[in-house]
Structures are given as C-alpha cells and as structure tokens.
Motif scaffolding. Structure first.
Motif, PDB file in Angstrom:
ATOM      1  N   ILE A 178     126.631  61.238 -31.007  1.00  0.00           N
ATOM      2  CA  ILE A 178     127.830  61.522 -30.223  1.00  0.00           C
ATOM      3  C   ILE A 178     128.729  62.438 -31.045  1.00  0.00           C
ATOM      4  CG2 ILE A 178     129.845  60.547 -29.059  1.00  0.00           C
ATOM      5  CD1 ILE A 178     128.286  57.946 -28.735  1.00  0.00           C
ATOM      6  N   TYR A 179     129.101  63.585 -30.465  1.00  0.00           N
ATOM      7  CA  TYR A 179     129.845  64.587 -31.218  1.00  0.00           C
ATOM      8  C   TYR A 179     131.010  65.150 -30.404  1.00  0.00           C
ATOM      9  CZ  TYR A 179     125.473  64.624 -33.924  1.00  0.00           C
ATOM     10  OH  TYR A 179     124.383  64.257 -34.659  1.00  0.00           O
ATOM     11  N   ASN A 180     132.071  65.515 -31.111  1.00  0.00           N
ATOM     12  CA  ASN A 180     133.156  66.354 -30.576  1.00  0.00           C
ATOM     13  C   ASN A 180     133.870  65.708 -29.393  1.00  0.00           C
ATOM     14  OD1 ASN A 180     132.060  68.228 -32.421  1.00  0.00           O
ATOM     15  ND2 ASN A 180     130.756  69.094 -30.836  1.00  0.00           N
ATOM     16  N   VAL A 216     124.712  58.162 -34.879  1.00  0.00           N
ATOM     17  CA  VAL A 216     125.467  59.192 -35.601  1.00  0.00           C
ATOM     18  C   VAL A 216     126.639  59.617 -34.725  1.00  0.00           C
ATOM     19  CG1 VAL A 216     125.437  61.472 -36.656  1.00  0.00           C
ATOM     20  CG2 VAL A 216     123.413  60.025 -36.799  1.00  0.00           C
ATOM     21  N   ILE A 217     127.846  59.583 -35.299  1.00  0.00           N
ATOM     22  CA  ILE A 217     129.046  60.027 -34.571  1.00  0.00           C
ATOM     23  C   ILE A 217     129.872  60.898 -35.516  1.00  0.00           C
ATOM     24  CG2 ILE A 217     131.045  59.331 -33.212  1.00  0.00           C
ATOM     25  CD1 ILE A 217     129.800  56.602 -32.837  1.00  0.00           C
ATOM     26  N   GLN A 230     140.526  60.427 -32.921  1.00  0.00           N
ATOM     27  CA  GLN A 230     141.124  59.186 -33.410  1.00  0.00           C
ATOM     28  C   GLN A 230     140.162  58.384 -34.280  1.00  0.00           C
ATOM     29  OE1 GLN A 230     142.969  58.561 -29.175  1.00  0.00           O
ATOM     30  NE2 GLN A 230     144.030  57.183 -30.534  1.00  0.00           N
ATOM     31  N   ALA A 231     139.020  57.985 -33.730  1.00  0.00           N
ATOM     32  CA  ALA A 231     138.027  57.256 -34.526  1.00  0.00           C
ATOM     33  C   ALA A 231     136.642  57.549 -33.981  1.00  0.00           C
ATOM     34  CB  ALA A 231     138.299  55.757 -34.509  1.00  0.00           C
ATOM     35  N   SER A 232     135.698  57.762 -34.883  1.00  0.00           N
ATOM     36  CA  SER A 232     134.325  57.963 -34.427  1.00  0.00           C
ATOM     37  C   SER A 232     133.811  56.699 -33.754  1.00  0.00           C
ATOM     38  CB  SER A 232     133.435  58.367 -35.601  1.00  0.00           C
ATOM     39  OG  SER A 232     133.776  59.661 -36.045  1.00  0.00           O
ATOM     40  N   PHE A 235     125.925  47.049 -36.351  1.00  0.00           N
ATOM     41  CA  PHE A 235     125.416  48.415 -36.483  1.00  0.00           C
ATOM     42  C   PHE A 235     124.575  48.506 -37.752  1.00  0.00           C
ATOM     43  CE2 PHE A 235     128.897  48.943 -33.598  1.00  0.00           C
ATOM     44  CZ  PHE A 235     128.552  50.020 -32.790  1.00  0.00           C
ATOM     45  N   THR A 236     123.381  49.064 -37.622  1.00  0.00           N
ATOM     46  CA  THR A 236     122.451  49.166 -38.741  1.00  0.00           C
ATOM     47  C   THR A 236     121.956  50.606 -38.859  1.00  0.00           C
ATOM     48  OG1 THR A 236     121.752  46.878 -38.371  1.00  0.00           O
ATOM     49  CG2 THR A 236     120.320  48.256 -39.726  1.00  0.00           C
ATOM     50  N   HIS A 237     121.828  51.061 -40.119  1.00  0.00           N
ATOM     51  CA  HIS A 237     121.348  52.422 -40.399  1.00  0.00           C
ATOM     52  C   HIS A 237     122.059  53.454 -39.520  1.00  0.00           C
ATOM     53  CE1 HIS A 237     118.283  52.207 -43.457  1.00  0.00           C
ATOM     54  NE2 HIS A 237     117.740  51.147 -42.899  1.00  0.00           N
ATOM     55  N   SER A 238     123.377  53.481 -39.618  1.00  0.00           N
ATOM     56  CA  SER A 238     124.175  54.405 -38.801  1.00  0.00           C
ATOM     57  C   SER A 238     125.068  55.258 -39.694  1.00  0.00           C
ATOM     58  CB  SER A 238     125.009  53.638 -37.780  1.00  0.00           C
ATOM     59  OG  SER A 238     124.171  52.973 -36.856  1.00  0.00           O
ATOM     60  N   THR A 239     125.410  56.435 -39.204  1.00  0.00           N
ATOM     61  CA  THR A 239     126.254  57.384 -39.923  1.00  0.00           C
ATOM     62  C   THR A 239     127.500  57.639 -39.095  1.00  0.00           C
ATOM     63  OG1 THR A 239     124.340  58.447 -40.968  1.00  0.00           O
ATOM     64  CG2 THR A 239     126.397  59.700 -40.900  1.00  0.00           C
ATOM     65  N   PHE A 240     128.653  57.179 -39.615  1.00  0.00           N
ATOM     66  CA  PHE A 240     129.934  57.409 -38.947  1.00  0.00           C
ATOM     67  C   PHE A 240     130.733  58.372 -39.819  1.00  0.00           C
ATOM     68  CE2 PHE A 240     128.646  52.995 -38.014  1.00  0.00           C
ATOM     69  CZ  PHE A 240     128.381  53.140 -36.662  1.00  0.00           C
ATOM     70  N   ASN A 241     130.865  59.588 -39.354  1.00  0.00           N
ATOM     71  CA  ASN A 241     131.605  60.611 -40.077  1.00  0.00           C
ATOM     72  C   ASN A 241     132.727  61.110 -39.182  1.00  0.00           C
ATOM     73  OD1 ASN A 241     131.422  62.391 -42.625  1.00  0.00           O
ATOM     74  ND2 ASN A 241     131.737  63.888 -40.990  1.00  0.00           N
TER      75      ASN A 241
END
Length: 510
Positions: free
Chosen positions: A312-314, A333-334, A339-341, A352-358
């Motif tokens: 999920i992006y932008n 991946v977000i 405000q917040a990913s 949540f497992t093996h996730s990338t929140f940037n």
C-alpha cells in the motif's frame, strides 16, 4: 385581388424577419443546467469512431441569452468533436455567440476517434471538458472516454433525474450496489482479468454477498470513489505471486489517471472500506496506490480480516486504518502516508509478521506505526487493545520517531515487538522515563530490538523496499515467526531477514 393578398403576406413575412433580426439577448450568467454532469464515452483501443453521445443544455430563465463561448477544455487539440444544434463551429471544437431562447434547450452531440498512435499503454482514460462561458461564469461538463476496452461501473440516474446514492449514517454518498445479475456486465461481484474496471462513486457489496477479485484483476478508481463492504458482506482478493515484472497475477487497485505524472500522487480516490459487521474478509497479493485511506477496517465482530502479501503506497491519511478490528497479516509493505502507514486504533486485536512499515512523508507529524486504545471523537472512548504483536518487522521512515503508542487509562493496552528494527530517537531524553518505550529493559513488550539502524532499502522513493546483505535487517529475524515465502514468493533462509522481503543483491548501476 390575388396580387394584393400576395403583397400582404410578403409584408407580414418581412415584418417578422425584421423583428428577428433585431432580436435582443442578454449574456449568459452561468446558470445553465445540463442533462448530465459527466458524459461517459465508451470506446475500445482502435481507430474506430465512438458512438455519438447527447448532452442537453437548458436555459430555465425567462430571458433569451447569448452564450459567448462553448469549447473543449483542450481547445483545437481535443480528440473529441461536437456539433451544437447542428452547427459545426470551428473544426467541431469551438463555438462562439450561441443563442439559447428563454425556457428552451439545445442539443450537443459528442463523439471521438482515438487513434492508436495518440495513446500509450498507460493512457487508460482520455478526458476533457466542455466549457461554457468563462471567467466567473465558467461551467463545465466532464467527458470521459475509455481508451482501452474496459468495464465502466458508475451510479445510474434515478427516474426523477437524481443520481443513485448509498446510505452512510444520516447522510448519503454518491454510489451504487454491485449487481450479480447486471444486464450489461453480468456478475459485477466477480472481477476478472479479462478487462480492466473503472469505478465512479462508491461500489457497495449487497448484504449477504461476497465480491471476489481473481488473479490479475485491475481496478481503477475515480476521484471520491471506492469500495464498501458492509455488514454481513465479504471481500475476497485472491491474487497470487507473479513471475514477471508485469505483475500479471497481482491484483491492483489504483487511480484512474494513468499518466506518469499521476503515478505517485496521493489522495486521488477514496478507500476500501470494510465496515463493522463485514465477515471473512481475505486480502492476498494486492497492490493499492494513491488513495486517501488504503484499507479502512471498522469494528470487531469476531471475524478476522486476513491480509497477506500486500503493498500500500501514497495515501494522504493512512495505509491501513483499523478501528477496534481483528487483523492477522504477513508480508505487508506500506509507505508514504500523511498520518500513519499503519494505524491500529480504538483497541482491537492485531498480529503482523514479516512486514515493512515505512513512512517518508515530508512532515514531522507522520509515523510509520500508530497504536491507540481510544477513538478521537469529541468525547474520547476507550476500547481494550487485547493484542498488538509485531514479529520480524521493520518500522522506519524519514522522521526521528516512527513509533507512537497512544494509551488512555480505563482499557487494556497490550503490545509486543519481537525481533523488530525500529526507528526511535530519544531526543533530549524525552522518553527516558516513559514506561512504554523501554526497548532494552522491558522483555514483556520488547525482545531483540534493533534500534535506529538503517535498513538500507534499495530505493524507498519508488517504493522498492528490497534489502541486501549489508542491511541492518539482514538475518536478524527469529525462525519462530518464520513465514516461509516472502512477499514476492522467494523462499526465506534461516535465520530470516526482517521485513517483507528476503534479501538479494541489488542490481548494478548502469
């Protein structure tokens, strides 16, 4: 006698014509009304002309008016053409000083021919406007043409001329229910990969029904549009891993403006709204871009929302905004949200497992992860946060602190981070005595935390969150929480990397 009668008739006719030549009008005041706010012209990606579509323009005033200018927004460069009450104007593009009598109307006939060399594969829609008047009196009617062969879903007009709407509390929103027996499209609850879909307004799933998206489905949303899954309805997004860069098996939700200039612009459409009471929602291999809120997940009725292999992006507000929800997710991946990913709010249960929140949004107010046990209405109300567990995750971004725990007394607030890389700078020792941020000395809430180390993403500016063996997230995961395949189907090795991607060498610069 016959000559006298003929002269008398000629005199009357001359008098009438003289009257019309002195016909007086007043300038249009911008009060025209139209039979349609938007004219949709369906066309395939060929050199064939579209069908002719009709727009009716009304003058409801008691005065005869002069419309100084009717033209396309793109002027003579427009790919549309029109006639106004049979007149062709300047190349069918520009018309000046058009008279419209009191309590009368005129017809505009519109068509287009889009040649293949005028388009690119990314130019999914061709749009323009018909402009009336100008300046402070400017009025527009939107024109939308499908350049590819696609299915267009939008609210119909009711018998009274109003546009179809959906209930939304005490209000109504522009939208419609998907119909599994639609006379034109067939089963609108089944989105296939045979054609792309364009949605105008909010498409809602009828109660008791399930909307299903098959691998490779492409759905494009117009401004202020989205998808609603209400009480007792379900959504199944059944994407699978792709084998090429074309993402042939991924399901893509995006904006309908496909020109390159709009590829990374947030907020071009609304949201996917899983309302309180929706059940058995499953999301797998979805890429969602450029929304206001990516996934809005309301309520906790005991039914788990499963989310896997999703990007999920932008988004202008949140990538995922959950309110007292029950979510189990892996390989998420977000990035780039206002405000917040990820926002886990108003309590709930989350894993949540093996996730990338940037979050690289350019504001000091944004975070990658926000967790709370209350709502933010006029009168804050708390709900138990029974679980907020994050395993083998990366929580990072451009701000100094990318984790915000927002706790109110009066409700449970249970959270745990296991083997996670977290960006959190304790500037000026602000959080030294805050019990919620004791990363090194609180084994109940934090285990094996890597603090403030750069994960060295390949290129977060283009949402590429691959890592290689130089990353601080490399081989730092715990095999207890292992998800065997990463977000794109690559087998993880032991010990696993943190985040959604298994590490691989970056391509060399050319």
């Amino acid at each position: 006698m016959r000559h006298i009668t003929l002269l008398f008739l000629i005199g009357i006719l001359f008098s009438f014509c003289s009257c019309r030549s002195d016909f007086e009008t007043i300038p249009s005041s911008g009060d025209l009304t139209f039979s349609k706010d938007t004219v949709y012209l369906d066309t395939v990606f060929t050199n064939l002309s579209s069908s002719t579509f009709t727009l009716k323009v009304y003058n409801h005033s008691k005065n005869d008016i002069n419309i100084p200018l009717i033209k396309f927004g793109k002027g003579l460069n427009s790919k549309y053409r029109m006639s106004v009450d049979g007149a062709q104007g300047n190349q069918g593009k520009i018309f000046e000083n058009v008279t419209l009598l009191a309590k009368d109307s005129l017809y505009i006939f519109i068509e287009t021919t889009v040649e293949s060399d005028n388009t690119t594969p990314s130019e999914f829609l061709y749009t323009d406007q018909i402009e009336f008047d100008g300046g402070t009196n400017l009025q527009k009617v939107e024109l939308v043409t499908l350049v590819q062969d696609a299915i267009l879903l939008y609210p119909n007009r009711n018998s009274d001329g109003t546009t179809e709407t959906l209930p939304n509390g005490n209000e109504k929103i522009n939208g419609f229910y998907l119909d599994k027996n639609d006379p034109i499209h067939g089963n609108e609850l089944l989105f296939t990969n045979k054609k792309a879909y364009v949605i105008y307004g909010y498409a809602a799933v009828p109660e008791g029904e399930t909307v299903t998206f098959e691998p490779g489905a492409r759905v494009y949303f117009h401004a202020d549009s989205g998808l609603i899954v209400p009480k007792n309805a379900s959504i199944e997004i059944n994407g699978t891993n792709s084998t090429t860069d074309k993402l042939e098996n991924e399901i893509i939700f995006s904006n309908d403006r496909q020109q390159p200039d709009f590829a990374y612009i947030p907020g071009q459409w609304g949201t996917i709204w899983l309302q309180n009471g929706s059940t058995n929602n499953k999301i797998q291999n979805l890429t969602l871009k450029n929304a206001t809120v990516g996934l809005l997940i309301d309520g906790n009725n005991g039914s788990t929302t499963s989310i896997k292999n999703t990007q999920i992006y932008n988004c202008t507000h949140y990538g995922i905004q959950a309110k007292n929800a029950l979510i189990e997710a892996e390989n998420i991946v977000i990035n780039y949200t206002g405000q917040a990913s990820l926002a886990c709010t108003y309590g709930g249960n989350y894993k949540f497992t093996h996730s990338t929140f940037n979050n690289d949004w350019s504001s000091p107010e944004q975070v990658a992860l926000y967790i709370s046990n209350y709502n933010t209405g006029a009168t804050p109300e708390t709900k138990d946060l029974n679980q907020a567990t994050f395993n083998n995750c990366i929580i990072y971004g451009s701000f100094s602190n990318e984790l915000l725990l927002d706790k109110k007394t009066g409700a449970a607030f249970e959270y745990q981070f296991n083997n996670c890389l977290i960006k959190f700078n304790n500037t000026n020792n602000k959080y030294t005595k805050d019990a919620d941020y004791q990363f090194d000395t609180d084994p109940i809430h934090y285990n094996a935390i890597i603090l403030n180390k750069d994960p060295k993403f390949f290129n977060s500016n283009i949402n590429n969150f691959n890592i290689d063996n130089t990353s601080s997230a490399f081989a730092k995961g715990n095999s207890t929480y292992l998800v065997p395949l990463d977000i794109i189907g690559i087998t993880r090795v032991l010990p696993p990397d943190l985040g959604a991607y298994q590490s691989k060498p970056f391509p060399k610069s050319k």
